[in-house]
Design an enzyme around this catalytic site. Structure first.
Site, PDB file in Angstrom:
ATOM      1  N   GLU A  56     -11.957  22.544 -24.637  1.00  0.00           N
ATOM      2  CA  GLU A  56     -12.906  23.316 -25.441  1.00  0.00           C
ATOM      3  C   GLU A  56     -12.462  24.734 -25.811  1.00  0.00           C
ATOM      4  O   GLU A  56     -12.743  25.177 -26.923  1.00  0.00           O
ATOM      5  CB  GLU A  56     -14.243  23.409 -24.684  1.00  0.00           C
ATOM      6  CG  GLU A  56     -14.947  22.081 -24.514  1.00  0.00           C
ATOM      7  CD  GLU A  56     -16.055  22.173 -23.472  1.00  0.00           C
ATOM      8  OE1 GLU A  56     -15.743  22.366 -22.279  1.00  0.00           O
ATOM      9  OE2 GLU A  56     -17.227  22.077 -23.843  1.00  0.00           O
ATOM     10  N   ARG A  67     -25.184  27.773 -21.651  1.00  0.00           N
ATOM     11  CA  ARG A  67     -23.776  28.117 -21.878  1.00  0.00           C
ATOM     12  C   ARG A  67     -23.637  29.110 -23.035  1.00  0.00           C
ATOM     13  O   ARG A  67     -22.742  29.960 -23.023  1.00  0.00           O
ATOM     14  CB  ARG A  67     -22.923  26.861 -22.115  1.00  0.00           C
ATOM     15  CG  ARG A  67     -21.428  27.152 -22.087  1.00  0.00           C
ATOM     16  CD  ARG A  67     -20.567  25.892 -22.030  1.00  0.00           C
ATOM     17  NE  ARG A  67     -20.326  25.400 -20.685  1.00  0.00           N
ATOM     18  CZ  ARG A  67     -19.286  25.774 -19.906  1.00  0.00           C
ATOM     19  NH1 ARG A  67     -18.392  26.627 -20.356  1.00  0.00           N
ATOM     20  NH2 ARG A  67     -19.144  25.282 -18.688  1.00  0.00           N
TER      21      ARG A  67
END
Lengths: 781, 494
Positions: free
Chosen positions: A728, A325
């Protein structure tokens, strides 16, 4: 005070449907202390308290483990080591390598070696310190650079490429390069790790665990006890904060409670004291990133060669996906042209680092923002102009990422313009430049940075969810789903969704504790996906029941489907109407099932790791923030004076909760880049293992002038009521504070030099940057 | 036996381990789990409770971290937790404001935040941002970003102040005065192994200290309790000085401020502010509100921590400490008090009675700087306190520079002082004095800062003080260092 935007439809608002700023379902219980966390559950009779003894060394063989002094302590009932685990010892979530208790060797300082059970919490803790442990210490790898030098990795390297980066770099007018150290972060959930295990018949186990992933706790408890998963039930009503720290790493304590409960046949609770929680559970990965980018005279990026190195600790945990990620987000919002992104998963003898809000993403995004600032200083432009120049856009193939996903529905250019206006960026930039010319000690800095964050688990199979809805004959509704409540308001949003589907008042809906015996095989509540996945699954279950009710009404009353309408708690049946409760009672009397499961899986997503290409993300959530700081060049201290955030949540399901997520995420991101410093000494001991030494933002660290707005635009993808995930993405708005600090320091060179400030940018690091930059300017004459 | 009010219920505890904290008493003894443990070290505020005391006939509300307050300290007080605020199923206005403003997310810090807001609301009649920030400085929230909590503080003043605590106040006063009536009584608590004494008078205290030379002295317990909750020690004998009126006074005469050693840091600030505003401002950043209201001024001196915030200021201000024993009384200059790491000249039969701070003179300039990673609720990497005396000819006639975090004890920078004394207060003198800091100190590197940073920032703080005193005061804007005095500081609680 802020007035919350609300649904336009007053009725929907009163009923608490989506779009209304419904209060958190537990708010009344939070403020009175009545909300029950695992440690608050009334203690079952005979309950024992477990505690661990931890490794005093970072690496080595256990040559002696004498626990007789532990056993002899007052109140001690049982002592267990790895040898006493009846089933599987390894509890690695994805890859093996994480023993429940150290087995012959230790791999980090703080690793649990044994467990002691006693009749009180203090007795167990005191006894655990009496062990005689000898370790034949071996040289330990503590830092990411030591790991790189030793080629010590937990997982193989992975590379993503688009075009030919090296030839693009060789053709570029300018090269900008550097390295960036990015500190890790302690979750500092206010409720520490805790679990309560209660033996059931046939060696079964009832487990109360403060976990974001009850199914994984269930699976691992079954494995360590060597019993079928069907014999284990995990119940999770609420966590006192999770942030990723309870995604995989709650399981160890639940498993330890379970093995002791199994051995003693008594209920067992384990709760880590803060210092042990901080030393013995994983954190956000520290990263060391390197970059080399080629730009043209205007500052347009033509090629990029980037390496991200995640410090994973002793085991893989989720590090493969976390470093992935970081790689996926090394572009942030910008088209990198010909790009090569390499990711290393470095193995160190420290605690195994784990998920944390943003999951690798922030370590890519911050690198991108570092690069853009450096480009701006190189070409002598305002950083905002360089950012806008390099945004993904629809010209040619400038909308394709380095992993070959097309960036669709890119609202960033418009969103940034809007924030640039509302934050008065240009006028403030001019005023700040003036101020800095005449103020010798105090310097101001300003930065406006975007974020583009990919939504979906990049591990495809996790993108599924289940729900279970029971409608009772009095019209009350019980909802259960696979997501866990850690404060983010997931249960509130899911309740709103179900209320909306049935057209009833949310007060008729109860969202109950997450339980593995109600909804099985669930994914962790992580990757911002809680509402996207579970909201859709609950909607699906509600739709199934509603369809049964409609079908029943069509038949029973001889009406056309179109004559039946669910609204405001009443059911219109042609010219007649009845309450939802009356219809449910009638349906029951006519033998209609009023219970259903629901299921959802995310469409469109795929990623081929062999070709490093695909569409890992269903969509992107976007936003931008603008921060202004005041820096003291004599001490390195700074103050955040103003923050403006504009953030994209699609069509908001609950504006108050969404704003709360954005503000809270920003605060956490702020802490990550400023005061939250993790320090491991040469022996591998975490010396910042308490609230006294590890500093998360306090109330005065947030700016007096703090403006958060929602960018209201429906998500074009078919998400739950066209909303977007919010957990997030706003974390990365904290990065604008770091960029603003760099901007303030850069003013000492009249914005010609881009200072190197590794994060967290503590006052000490800022002071050194000031000093270094002044020396650099002097040298340049 | 100790006596206190648990909300409205009179309580007596006769037998119990005095090492038990108030939090353990609530959660483990009473099974009242409304109050949460976040850290057990007074750093997060999740366990915040309200203490109400009868002071000069009025009820005085304050907060404490129940996780680091020993149960014996409850004597004579009313203890109120988040579980006590609701009335007939109706939320208290403070609770309602938190709900209405979406002030809770995970909810774990919330009971503590509610209690900090509740005590604030009882202390003041209307919203004030600075006071609210101060009240919440020791309550960490990891979810919200605090904005909705600040909004709740605005809202909580909106309804009338009439709540059950206001309606019951006369009754509460009566109950508390009944408990406190026997003011000369020596309070004892024991489980047979461990003992706790809370003397009512200085004379009792001195006799106890004489008879029990190994006893640990305690007031608020905010430091000592860490030995119990973090190091898992048992303290066999404690003498709690917090009840003794003689040690709780604060007076100002023509020469000095005299602060009773047991007086709380928080309640000393107002008087100090009138004479040394910079000292008072720093005290506003000392730990957090809960600790300042519970911890004593003398405790921060007596525990002799090298990173305590008060001792460096006492060094700079040439304060003296009055030490008393049952048979003797002596004044010791702060310079001579600290003898080594956590070592002092205090004898086992002595206690610190007063701290005596000379008043400023016409030519003295006091500057106090606290350097830490976080503005509030943090321990200093460096605490620098300067007191310059500069005569009419701009000559430094005296300079006392006290530092914390730079050595094993709070310590003066004597070489640096000597470089300044007798010199004109000019940039050149400062430049020269800065070079002496490294002669005075060889600080440690630790998790708070490196040795290099401690030295560098100490040198720079001399510069900062110079700018603030010499140039800003004169309004001399021709100098390149000219700067608006208000723009030399990162101001907290703006």
């Amino acid at each position: 005070m802020r007035s919350m935007p609300n649904s336009h439809n007053k009725t929907d608002q009163a009923l608490g449907h989506t779009g209304s700023s419904r209060k958190h379902e537990s708010a009344h219980k939070h403020v009175t202390g009545e909300a029950i966390y695992v440690d608050d559950i009334p203690e079952p009779a005979g309950m024992l308290f477990a505690y661990c003894g931890f490794s005093p060394k970072a690496r080595g063989k256990i040559t002696k483990l004498n626990l007789s002094a532990v056993s002899q302590c007052e109140g001690v009932v049982a002592v267990m080591t790895a040898d006493d685990v009846p089933g599987h010892l390894d509890i690695g979530a994805v890859f093996p390598g994480e023993p429940l208790l150290a087995n012959g060797e230790v791999e980090f300082l703080g690793q649990p070696i044994f467990v002691v059970a006693a009749t009180s919490y203090n007795a167990a803790r005191k006894a655990a310190r009496k062990a005689e442990i000898d370790i034949d210490a071996e040289p330990a790898i503590i830092t990411v650079n030591q790991a790189l030098d030793a080629e010590s990795f937990v997982r193989p390297q992975h590379t993503q490429q688009r075009g030919d980066a090296s030839s693009a770099l060789s053709r570029s007018a300018h090269i900008v390069e550097g390295e960036q150290y990015i500190g890790g972060q302690e979750h500092f959930y206010l409720e520490g790790q805790v679990a309560l295990a209660i033996p059931a018949e046939d060696r079964g186990m009832m487990v109360y665990s403060s976990s974001q992933h009850p199914t994984e706790v269930q699976k691992l408890v079954a494995e360590v006890l060597h019993i079928p998963m069907s014999q284990v039930t995990v119940d999770m009503r609420r966590m006192g904060g999770g942030f990723g720290g309870k995604e995989t790493q709650a399981a160890q304590w639940a498993c330890i409670a379970a093995i002791v409960a199994d051995k003693t046949n008594k209920p067992v609770k384990i709760r880590l004291a803060r210092a042990d929680d901080m030393s013995s559970t994983g954190k956000r990965h520290p990263f060391y990133n390197q970059f080399k980018i080629g730009i043209n005279e205007e500052g347009l990026i033509e090629g990029a060669d980037i390496t991200v190195n995640g410090e994973c600790g002793f085991a893989a945990d989720l590090s493969d996906a976390i470093v992935d990620r970081a790689m996926f987000h090394s572009d942030n919002a910008y088209y990198l042209g010909n790009a090569k992104i390499t990711g290393n998963r470095c193995k160190t003898n420290t605690v195994s680092h784990t998920a944390y809000r943003g999951f690798g993403g922030p370590k890519g995004v911050i690198l991108a923002e570092r690069m853009l600032d450096d480009i701006a200083r190189k070409v002598g432009k305002d950083p905002l102009d360089v950012r806008k120049l390099n945004l993904y856009n629809d010209e040619g193939d400038r909308n394709v990422t380095h992993y070959h996903q097309t960036v669709e529905h890119n609202i960033l250019p418009e969103l940034i313009e809007q924030l640039e206006d509302s934050s008065d960026y240009r006028a403030r930039r001019a005023a700040i430049t003036e101020f800095n010319k005449t103020s010798p000690i105090m310097k101001k800095g300003l930065a406006l940075t975007p974020v583009k964050f990919g939504i979906s688990f990049t591990v495809q199979h996790l993108n599924q969810a289940g729900a279970l809805i029971h409608v009772y004959t009095d019209g009350s509704v019980q909802v259960n789903h696979g997501g866990t409540e850690m404060g983010q308001g997931l249960h509130t949003k899911v309740g709103q969704i179900v209320a909306q589907e049935f057209g009833i008042d949310i007060s008729d809906i109860l969202v109950t504790a997450t339980r593995t015996d109600k909804v099985p095989n669930t994914s962790p509540t992580a990757a911002s996906s809680g509402t996207d996945l579970n909201g859709k699954a609950a909607q699906n279950a509600a739709k199934i029941i509603k369809q049964r009710l409609v079908d029943f009404a069509v038949e029973h009353f001889g009406l056309a489907t179109s004559a039946i309408e669910f609204s405001q708690g009443r059911i219109k049946l042609g010219a007649e109407q009845m309450t939802f409760a009356e219809l449910c009672q009638l349906a029951y009397m006519n033998r209609v099932s009023l219970s259903s499961t629901g299921y959802y899986k995310t469409p469109k997503i795929h990623y081929d790791r062999n070709t490093a290409s695909g569409r890992p993300f269903f969509y992107f959530a976007m936003g931008a923030s603008c921060s202004e700081v005041l820096v003291d060049t004599l001490t390195g201290e700074y103050q955040l004076s103003r923050v403006d955030i504009l953030h994209d949540v699609g069509t908001s399901l609950n504006p108050a909760i969404d704003v709360g997520q954005i503000e809270g995420a920003f605060a956490q991101g702020l802490g990550w880049v400023t005061t939250e410093e993790l320090v491991w000494n040469n022996e591998g001991r975490l010396t910042t293992n308490s609230g006294a030494t590890y500093k998360i933002p306090a109330v005065n660290d947030l700016p007096a002038d703090f403006n958060v707005e929602l960018f209201t635009r429906a998500n074009p993808e078919d998400t739950i009521y066209n909303s977007k995930a919010v957990g997030e993405p706003p974390f990365m708005h904290g990065i604008s504070v770091w960029c603003a600090i760099r901007d303030a320091v850069s003013s000492l060179s009249n914005y010609t030099v881009s200072p190197v400030i590794h994060t967290p940018a503590t006052p000490e690091k800022v002071l050194w940057a000031v000093k270094e930059l002044r020396q650099q300017v002097e040298k340049q004459g | 036996m100790i006596r206190f009010l648990l909300n409205n219920q009179p309580q007596e505890i006769e037998h119990c381990d005095p090492n038990m904290t108030v939090l353990e008493y609530l959660r483990d003894e009473l099974n009242d789990t409304a109050t949460k443990e976040g850290c057990a070290s007074g750093d997060c505020g999740a366990c915040t409770v309200a203490f109400v005391e009868l002071v000069n006939g009025e009820l005085k509300y304050r907060t404490a971290n129940s996780c680091i307050t020993f149960v014996g300290n409850l004597h004579g007080k009313q203890l109120i937790t988040a579980a006590h605020l609701k009335e007939d199923q109706q939320l208290h206005p403070v609770q309602q404001a938190m709900v209405d403003q979406h002030g809770s997310q995970c909810g774990f810090c919330t009971p503590g935040i509610v209690m900090s807001l509740f005590a604030l609301e009882k202390r003041s009649d209307s919203y004030n941002r600075a006071d609210t920030l101060e009240a919440l400085s020791g309550n960490l929230c990891r979810c919200t970003g605090y904005r909705p909590i600040m909004d709740a503080a605005v809202q909580m003043y909106e309804p009338s102040a009439d709540d059950q605590f206001v309606r019951n106040q006369e009754h509460t006063k009566k109950q508390l005065s009944k408990i406190a009536n026997d003011s000369a009584e020596l309070i004892e608590l024991s489980n047979g192994n461990n003992h706790y004494y809370a003397p009512a008078t200085l004379q009792q205290a001195l006799e106890l200290v004489r008879d029990h030379p190994k006893a640990r002295l305690v007031c608020g317990g905010t430091d000592l309790a860490l030995e119990v909750t973090q190091q898992l020690k048992e303290i066999p004998l404690m003498i709690d000085l917090s009840r003794t009126a003689e040690l709780n006074s604060i007076t100002v005469d023509e020469q000095q401020i005299v602060i009773g050693a047991a007086r709380s840091i928080d309640s000393s600030v107002e008087t100090i502010k009138q004479h040394y505003p910079e000292f008072a401002e720093m005290l506003g950043r000392f730990a957090a509100k809960q600790v300042r209201q519970q911890g004593s001024f003398g405790g921060n001196v007596g525990n002799a921590s090298p990173i305590g915030d008060i001792p460096p200021v006492l060094l700079a201000l040439n304060a003296t400490l009055t030490l008393k024993s049952a048979s003797d009384c002596r004044d010791v200059p702060t310079d001579e008090f600290f003898t080594g790491y956590r070592q002092t000249v205090l004898q086992p039969n002595e206690l610190i009675a007063h701290i005596n701070i000379p008043l400023p003179t016409a030519n003295s300039h006091c500057k106090v700087y606290k350097i830490s990673k976080r503005q509030d609720d943090d321990i200093s990497a460096v605490l620098a306190a300067f007191n310059f005396t500069i005569d009419d000819n701009n000559i430094v006639t005296d300079a006392r520079l006290g530092f914390g975090g730079m050595a094993a004890t709070p310590k003066r920078a004597t070489a640096t002082e000597q470089a300044l004394i007798g010199q004109p207060f000019t940039q050149a003198s400062i430049d020269s004095a800065q070079t002496k800091i490294a002669d005075d100190f060889q600080p440690l590197s630790d998790m708070r800062a490196t040795s290099d940073y401690r030295l560098e920032v100490s040198r720079n703080l001399l510069q900062k003080a110079f700018v603030e005193i010499a140039l800003a005061a004169k309004g001399d804007n021709s100098n390149t260092f000219f700067v608006d005095a208000t723009q030399t500081r990162i101001c907290s609680h703006a």
